[in-house]
Design an enzyme around this catalytic site. Structure first.
Site, PDB file in Angstrom:
ATOM      1  N   ASP A 129       8.063 -18.588  20.077  1.00 31.25           N
ATOM      2  CA  ASP A 129       7.686 -19.251  18.826  1.00 31.25           C
ATOM      3  C   ASP A 129       6.421 -20.061  19.054  1.00 31.25           C
ATOM      4  O   ASP A 129       6.315 -20.784  20.055  1.00 31.25           O
ATOM      5  CB  ASP A 129       8.804 -20.201  18.365  1.00 31.25           C
ATOM      6  CG  ASP A 129      10.005 -19.399  17.874  1.00 31.25           C
ATOM      7  OD1 ASP A 129       9.807 -18.244  17.446  1.00 31.25           O
ATOM      8  OD2 ASP A 129      11.126 -19.937  17.956  1.00 31.25           O
ATOM      9  N   ASP A 168      -5.041 -17.822  21.130  1.00 27.77           N
ATOM     10  CA  ASP A 168      -4.554 -18.177  19.797  1.00 27.77           C
ATOM     11  C   ASP A 168      -5.785 -18.452  18.968  1.00 27.77           C
ATOM     12  O   ASP A 168      -6.715 -19.119  19.418  1.00 27.77           O
ATOM     13  CB  ASP A 168      -3.627 -19.386  19.808  1.00 27.77           C
ATOM     14  CG  ASP A 168      -2.825 -19.421  18.510  1.00 27.77           C
ATOM     15  OD1 ASP A 168      -2.114 -18.439  18.222  1.00 27.77           O
ATOM     16  OD2 ASP A 168      -2.937 -20.413  17.763  1.00 27.77           O
ATOM     17  N   PHE A 186     -10.597  -6.390  12.329  1.00 24.99           N
ATOM     18  CA  PHE A 186      -9.227  -6.612  11.863  1.00 24.99           C
ATOM     19  C   PHE A 186      -9.158  -7.942  11.127  1.00 24.99           C
ATOM     20  O   PHE A 186     -10.154  -8.674  11.026  1.00 24.99           O
ATOM     21  CB  PHE A 186      -8.240  -6.592  13.051  1.00 24.99           C
ATOM     22  CG  PHE A 186      -8.429  -7.744  14.012  1.00 24.99           C
ATOM     23  CD1 PHE A 186      -9.433  -7.715  14.964  1.00 24.99           C
ATOM     24  CD2 PHE A 186      -7.610  -8.865  13.941  1.00 24.99           C
ATOM     25  CE1 PHE A 186      -9.614  -8.786  15.841  1.00 24.99           C
ATOM     26  CE2 PHE A 186      -7.778  -9.933  14.832  1.00 24.99           C
ATOM     27  CZ  PHE A 186      -8.782  -9.888  15.773  1.00 24.99           C
ATOM     28  N   TYR A 197      -9.327 -11.098   9.077  1.00 22.20           N
ATOM     29  CA  TYR A 197     -10.231 -11.637   8.064  1.00 22.20           C
ATOM     30  C   TYR A 197     -11.687 -11.199   8.262  1.00 22.20           C
ATOM     31  O   TYR A 197     -12.583 -11.725   7.596  1.00 22.20           O
ATOM     32  CB  TYR A 197     -10.150 -13.170   8.074  1.00 22.20           C
ATOM     33  CG  TYR A 197      -8.778 -13.701   7.714  1.00 22.20           C
ATOM     34  CD1 TYR A 197      -8.409 -13.882   6.386  1.00 22.20           C
ATOM     35  CD2 TYR A 197      -7.839 -14.007   8.705  1.00 22.20           C
ATOM     36  CE1 TYR A 197      -7.154 -14.369   6.051  1.00 22.20           C
ATOM     37  CE2 TYR A 197      -6.576 -14.485   8.382  1.00 22.20           C
ATOM     38  CZ  TYR A 197      -6.239 -14.662   7.055  1.00 22.20           C
ATOM     39  OH  TYR A 197      -4.991 -15.128   6.723  1.00 22.20           O
ATOM     40  N   LYS A 222     -19.865  -7.381  17.467  1.00 20.77           N
ATOM     41  CA  LYS A 222     -19.023  -8.540  17.181  1.00 20.77           C
ATOM     42  C   LYS A 222     -18.553  -9.224  18.461  1.00 20.77           C
ATOM     43  O   LYS A 222     -18.674 -10.431  18.604  1.00 20.77           O
ATOM     44  CB  LYS A 222     -17.804  -8.129  16.347  1.00 20.77           C
ATOM     45  CG  LYS A 222     -16.891  -9.308  16.052  1.00 20.77           C
ATOM     46  CD  LYS A 222     -15.566  -8.904  15.430  1.00 20.77           C
ATOM     47  CE  LYS A 222     -14.609 -10.088  15.478  1.00 20.77           C
ATOM     48  NZ  LYS A 222     -13.211  -9.727  15.237  1.00 20.77           N
TER      49      LYS A 222
HETATM   50  P1  IMP Z   1      -2.677 -15.327  16.362  1.00 16.89           P
HETATM   51  O1  IMP Z   1      -3.805 -15.831  17.203  1.00 16.89           O
HETATM   52  O2  IMP Z   1      -2.025 -14.122  16.920  1.00 16.89           O
HETATM   53  O3  IMP Z   1      -1.749 -16.413  15.941  1.00 16.89           O
HETATM   54  O4  IMP Z   1      -3.301 -14.770  15.004  1.00 16.89           O
HETATM   55  C1  IMP Z   1      -4.434 -15.275  14.468  1.00 16.89           C
HETATM   56  C2  IMP Z   1      -4.812 -14.574  13.195  1.00 16.89           C
HETATM   57  O5  IMP Z   1      -6.125 -15.057  12.877  1.00 16.89           O
HETATM   58  C3  IMP Z   1      -4.950 -13.074  13.307  1.00 16.89           C
HETATM   59  O6  IMP Z   1      -3.807 -12.386  12.931  1.00 16.89           O
HETATM   60  C4  IMP Z   1      -6.061 -12.811  12.305  1.00 16.89           C
HETATM   61  O7  IMP Z   1      -5.522 -12.814  11.047  1.00 16.89           O
HETATM   62  C5  IMP Z   1      -6.926 -14.039  12.387  1.00 16.89           C
HETATM   63  N1  IMP Z   1      -8.021 -13.763  13.316  1.00 16.89           N
HETATM   64  C6  IMP Z   1      -8.160 -14.215  14.584  1.00 16.89           C
HETATM   65  N2  IMP Z   1      -9.266 -13.724  15.154  1.00 16.89           N
HETATM   66  C7  IMP Z   1      -9.832 -12.933  14.218  1.00 16.89           C
HETATM   67  C8  IMP Z   1     -10.998 -12.125  14.228  1.00 16.89           C
HETATM   68  O8  IMP Z   1     -11.740 -11.993  15.214  1.00 16.89           O
HETATM   69  N3  IMP Z   1     -11.244 -11.478  13.081  1.00 16.89           N
HETATM   70  C9  IMP Z   1     -10.463 -11.559  11.987  1.00 16.89           C
HETATM   71  N4  IMP Z   1      -9.362 -12.265  11.921  1.00 16.89           N
HETATM   72  C10 IMP Z   1      -9.048 -12.964  13.050  1.00 16.89           C
END
Ligand code: IMP
Length: 212
Positions: free
Chosen positions: A45, A74, A158, A160, A181
């Site tokens: 979590d 994260d 992916f 956003y 990127k």
């Molecule tokens: P987590 O880090 O797995 O909690 O997820 C972070 C979320 O932020 C991802 O599922 C994406 O929705 C968004 N995110 C993080 N990095 C990127 C990126 O490089 N491009 C687009 N969305 C991102």
């Protein structure tokens, strides 16, 4: 100077987009990376108060479960007009079905509802944590600033990516090739994406080029 990483590691993610980017980043260093998903490890979590705390939770859990050094990220998108949302909840705004078109539409709706005038400033943050089975920790953070643009544009990347245009560029992340990127420039200049920037800092501290 941090502790040097070598050999096999676990990438503590179940997100295939992030896994692909992290594998590309680690490949030049001769690091063999298996993912937490491939090893069937449970996802802890994410109860941390910020990105760095969540990265640490994920890397610690994977390092203990796999008895290998573990690498976790994260990350999220923080929108100024929304007081930093979706932020830590970036993945959750897309729901169980991971519908980022819906999540981007929600951002557009909520930003318009604030009455804030464009340009709508936003930034991505990536916190990286590297944890060894003996408990040693290395942590870094990377950030990229830009504007939100609607409707979203492009099909690369992916999450956003299609609604975020990094400063200095006309195209969104969704309109950029992966290398543009998240590539790490060979001349040592600053990379573009938040994750690649965090990675540059980590590489400086903990990675040696393959064969060095
Ligand atoms: P987590 O880090 O797995 O909690 O997820 C972070 C979320 O932020 C991802 O599922 C994406 O929705 C968004 N995110 C993080 N990095 C990127 C990126 O490089 N491009 C687009 N969305 C991102």
């Amino acid at each position: 100077m941090g502790r040097k990483l070598a050999g096999k590691i676990v990438i503590a993610t179940h997100n295939s987009g992030k896994l692909r980017e992290m594998r590309d980043l680690l490949a030049p260093y001769g690091i063999e990376a298996v993912s937490a998903g491939e090893l069937g490890l449970a996802e802890p979590d994410e109860t941390g108060a910020d990105f760095a705390a969540n990265a640490l939770i994920k890397a610690r859990a994977a390092a203990q479960a796999a008895d290998l050094p573990a690498f976790a990220d994260d990350s999220g998108l923080c929108v100024d007009a929304l007081g930093g949302a979706p932020g830590l909840f970036s993945a959750r705004w897309a729901g169980d079905s991971r519908d980022f078109n819906a999540a981007m539409a929600r951002i557009e709706r909520e930003v318009l509802a604030t009455g804030a005038a464009a340009p709508w400033r936003a930034h991505f943050i990536s916190a990286l944590a590297l944890v060894w089975p003996d408990g040693h920790i290395e942590q870094v953070e990377g950030r990229v600033d830009g504007d939100l643009t609607f409707p979203p544009r492009g099909t690369s990347g992916f999450g956003y990516d299609p609604c975020f245009r990094p400063d200095g560029h006309r195209r969104t992340f969704g309109e950029m090739a992966a290398e543009e990127k998240h590539g790490v420039p060979a001349d040592g200049s600053l990379a573009l994406s938040h994750r690649a920037r965090a990675f540059q800092a980590l590489a400086k501290a903990c990675l040696a080029p393959s064969g060095a």
